[in-house]
Design an enzyme around this catalytic site. Structure first.
Site, PDB file in Angstrom:
ATOM      1  N   ASP A  64       0.844  -1.203   0.000  1.00  0.00           N
ATOM      2  CA  ASP A  64       0.000   0.000   0.000  1.00  0.00           C
ATOM      3  C   ASP A  64       0.877   1.250   0.000  1.00  0.00           C
ATOM      4  O   ASP A  64       2.082   1.198   0.299  1.00  0.00           O
ATOM      5  CB  ASP A  64      -0.894  -0.046   1.251  1.00  0.00           C
ATOM      6  CG  ASP A  64      -2.177   0.764   1.103  1.00  0.00           C
ATOM      7  OD1 ASP A  64      -2.286   1.561   0.160  1.00  0.00           O
ATOM      8  OD2 ASP A  64      -3.060   0.604   1.976  1.00  0.00           O
ATOM      9  N   ASP A  92     -10.673   2.137  -3.169  1.00  0.00           N
ATOM     10  CA  ASP A  92     -11.217   1.845  -1.844  1.00  0.00           C
ATOM     11  C   ASP A  92     -12.737   1.851  -1.872  1.00  0.00           C
ATOM     12  O   ASP A  92     -13.379   1.460  -0.904  1.00  0.00           O
ATOM     13  CB  ASP A  92     -10.745   2.906  -0.839  1.00  0.00           C
ATOM     14  CG  ASP A  92      -9.348   2.596  -0.336  1.00  0.00           C
ATOM     15  OD1 ASP A  92      -8.865   1.477  -0.566  1.00  0.00           O
ATOM     16  OD2 ASP A  92      -8.735   3.484   0.287  1.00  0.00           O
TER      17      ASP A  92
END
Ligand code: DGJ
Length: 714
Positions: A467, A536
């Site tokens: 990430d 997301d």
């Protein structure tokens, strides 16, 4: 159209260059007087004779059209330089001692190399008045119409450094036509890869990332057509950049000119990148594609190229994963994750991914990044007991990391505040309470590799979610002002170096590229990872738009999609579980909901749909994708067809029913017209009927969806 092996030719006598791919040709010539390479053609196959004719006629035309105030080459240059009579933006801009930037070049030599399946042409130019070599590289493949281009510069001076202000990978010239419509991908966090179309005006159109990552806000890809191309027809020119940091795409044209698109790393004004005496600098690849049959065929060509030539393991099938993030957030511990793992395995998941929160003193996003030791308050025996149980349940184990970051509240930052990007004497900006580690520093990159290598060596891990949750700011390295101009580039090569070394040492580990969702989706990171986390935003309706845009360039095989809970944390929308599944089944299926809260009926439904996905995943992940309509417009669908046309899966969606109307027939694509296909439900219909009349799904109400399978009968 005929298909033929790829070939490159360069005629040193006439200066004519011809690149042949299976279904396209690309031609240019090196100008006789000035050695400026001029683009002449990109489209369906032509002959060497044609290319020679185009060189002569274009040279004559450009000379005849000459007028004061205008460049003789006017946007036809293969790679425009600074200086001389080139008035557009330059693809190469180098500042030599004495602040001179103008370069005139001379073709020194050319080289053609061949490997099985591909050929390369390199044109080596030397600056006439400075000590600089520039090599333009072209590569073609036997199994793709994609053309790869990149550039290498070498500072030939033994004593003087030069400053590189701009070094694009390519300039892509599209034909003169009345309209230049540009299709591109825009977005923001939670709204990535939104498809947009806009006409290029006379002047400049710029897309770029100034954030140090590829960015949610623009994706490095464009397609230009004349305004009439559709999904199934029309000439489309497109290109992308294999790079995961800041980048710039600049389309330039003036009245009556073709569009010339400069594409390269580094945003406007990122540098300069100093090139020391003798130093060589190579750009990332920019790949271009001409497609004669619309946006659908364009996507097929990009997908096939990505699976064959970019993804490390393009041929493999990705497992169904469970990810803990939306279920537990930072609140992770061994008992909670074990409970989820058991439920995930029972549903049929094949990979269990422990997301953020397992390390350091992390209980929210304010602390812990950089401290990659297991939090023993949460996992008293380390990760081993959880990993062992996950394996015993028959699943692989995956772990979230964010290696380029540090929280000020961490042992790492307390020990090494100087490892972050910062400017001397200034308070750095924290976003999400974190700072970016300076991976342009070899010692920092080595440290990151060491931490991750230790983690992967000590634990039996099959998957890493990498990430990156904030953009660059305060991008400085005060101790090394000489390196200041290259941080933006060196960070990315630092990240690439770490991942490449990890992959070499731990070949059994797959990587997911994530950057707060889809902030790092590009061919550069794709070359060293196995799948993307595109957003997301897991609200199924929004996700359809995100997936629609994503699919224009990136293959389904890389598109990770989770089924999560309702109301979605974004939009607070409630949509049926089946619709959520059908949207996620359009990519690499994953589950991200809190399984503890799922009812027995939901669990049963999920089990059924996961099993169904496993039956069709070879078609979805490796078949050809056909976009049948657009999300949100009455009923629309995505269809997948295997290479041998023997199987197809169609996911049909109706977001909103109006006026009590039933969906109109949806015409399928890519089937064998004379073939007889058995459909879910038992009907046997010809490919011709399915493609010319279509299927009429029975969908009622809002967020209705269905999966239809087709099987070719012998
Ligand atoms: C952003 C990612 O996109 C999410 O899936 C999750 O991993 C969080 N970061 C964790 O901090």
């Amino acid at each position: 159209m005929r298909a033929r092996p790829a070939a490159v030719t360069y005629d040193a006598g006439t200066g004519v260059l011809l690149l042949d791919t299976p279904r396209t040709s690309y031609a240019a010539y090196v100008g006789r007087a000035d050695d400026i390479p001029i683009h002449t053609y990109w489209g369906p196959p032509i002959t060497a004779e044609d290319a020679a004719h185009l060189a002569t006629s274009t040279a004559e035309r450009l000379a005849a059209e000459w007028e004061c105030f205008r460049s003789p080459a006017n946007r036809h240059e293969e790679y425009p330089l600074d200086g001389g009579l080139q008035f557009g933006r330059a693809a190469l801009s180098v500042e030599f001692p004495g602040s001179v930037r103008a370069v005139e070049w001379r073709l020194a030599r050319h080289e053609i190399t061949a490997e099985p399946g591909r050929q390369e042409l390199t044109l080596w130019f030397e600056a006439r008045h400075q000590e600089l070599t520039v090599a333009l590289h072209y590569r073609v493949h036997d199994d793709s119409d994609v053309i790869d281009r990149w550039v290498v510069v070498r500072n030939d001076s033994a004593t003087e450094a030069v400053d590189v202000h701009r070094l694009d990978s390519a300039a892509w010239v599209t034909p003169e036509q009345p309209r230049h419509r540009m299709t591109h991908l825009t977005g923001r966090w939670a709204a990535e890869t939104q498809l947009r179309r806009t006409d290029l005006a006379d002047g400049h159109f710029v897309l770029e990332s100034r954030r140090g990552i590829t960015s949610h806000h623009a994706n490095p890809w464009f397609a230009i057509d004349d305004g009439t191309a559709t999904e199934e027809s029309g000439r489309v020119y497109s290109a992308t950049l294999h790079w995961s940091g800041s980048w710039r795409l600049l389309a330039q044209r003036e009245l009556d000119e073709p569009a010339q698109v400069l594409f390269g790393w580094g945003h406007e004004g990122f540098g300069p990148r100093r090139l020391e005496p003798g130093e060589v600098l190579q750009t990332p690849v920019s790949s271009g594609l001409f497609s004669a049959d619309g946006f659908g065929a364009m996507s097929h060509a990009w997908h096939e190229y990505a699976l064959r030539h970019v993804l490390p393991n393009g041929g493999e099938q990705r497992p169904v994963l469970f990810n803990s993030w939306e279920a537990t957030g930072f609140d992770v511990d061994e008992a909670g994750q074990l409970a989820l793992a058991r439920k995930a395995a029972d549903l049929g998941c094949e990979l269990f991914v422990l997301d953020d929160g397992w390390f350091g003193r992390r209980s929210d996003d304010r602390a812990g990044l950089g401290d990659w030791w297991v939090n023993t308050d949460r996992f008293p025996g380390g990760l081993k007991p959880l990993i062992d149980e996950v394996h015993a349940l028959g699943m692989g184990f995956g772990l979230w990391i964010e290696p380029e970051m540090v929280n000020p509240d961490s042992d790492l930052y307390r020990a090494h505040p100087e490892w972050t990007y910062h400017h001397a004497g200034r308070e750095p900006h924290t976003m999400r309470h974190q700072l970016v580690l300076n991976l342009a520093r070899p010692d920092v990159a080595e440290w990151v590799f060491g931490e991750l290598d230790a983690l992967l060596s000590a634990n039996d891990i099959q998957f890493v979610k990498w990430d990156m949750n904030r953009p660059f700011a305060d991008t400085g390295w005060p101790e090394r002002p000489d390196r200041q101009g290259r941080l933006w580039l060196d960070h990315v090569t630092g990240v690439y170096g770490v991942i490449d070394a990890l992959r070499r040492k731990h070949p059994g580990v797959a990587f997911e590229a994530c950057s707060g969702g889809g902030g790092r989706v590009d061919f550069g990171i794709m070359a060293r990872t196995d799948q993307f986390w595109p957003s997301d935003n897991t609200d199924a309706l929004d996700r359809r738009y995100i997936q629609h845009g994503f699919s224009h360039l990136y293959p389904v095989r890389t598109m990770s999609c989770w089924v999560t809970d309702v109301p979605a944390f974004i939009n607070k929308r409630r949509v049926p579980l089946t619709y959520r599944f059908h949207v996620a089944m359009a990519g690499v299926l994953g589950i991200g909901g809190d399984l503890n809260a799922w009812t027995a009926e939901e669990t049963e439904e999920a089990r059924r749909l996961i099993a169904q996905y496993k039956e069709i995943r070879h078609i979805v992940q490796h078949g050809r994708l056909h976009r049948l309509g657009e999300p949100g417009r009455s009923a629309s669908a995505v269809q997948y067809v295997t290479a041998d046309l023997s199987e197809s899966a169609v996911l049909v969606y109706q977001e909103a029913q109006q006026y009590d109307s039933a969906p109109a027939p949806i015409r399928l694509r890519g089937l064998a017209p004379e073939g007889r296909y058995r459909l879910t439900g038992g009907a046997v219909l010809s490919g011709a009927l399915l493609m010319n009349h279509g299927i009429t799904p029975r969908l009622t109400g809002d967020y209705a969806s269905t999966l239809i399978r087709l099987e070719l009968l012998a």
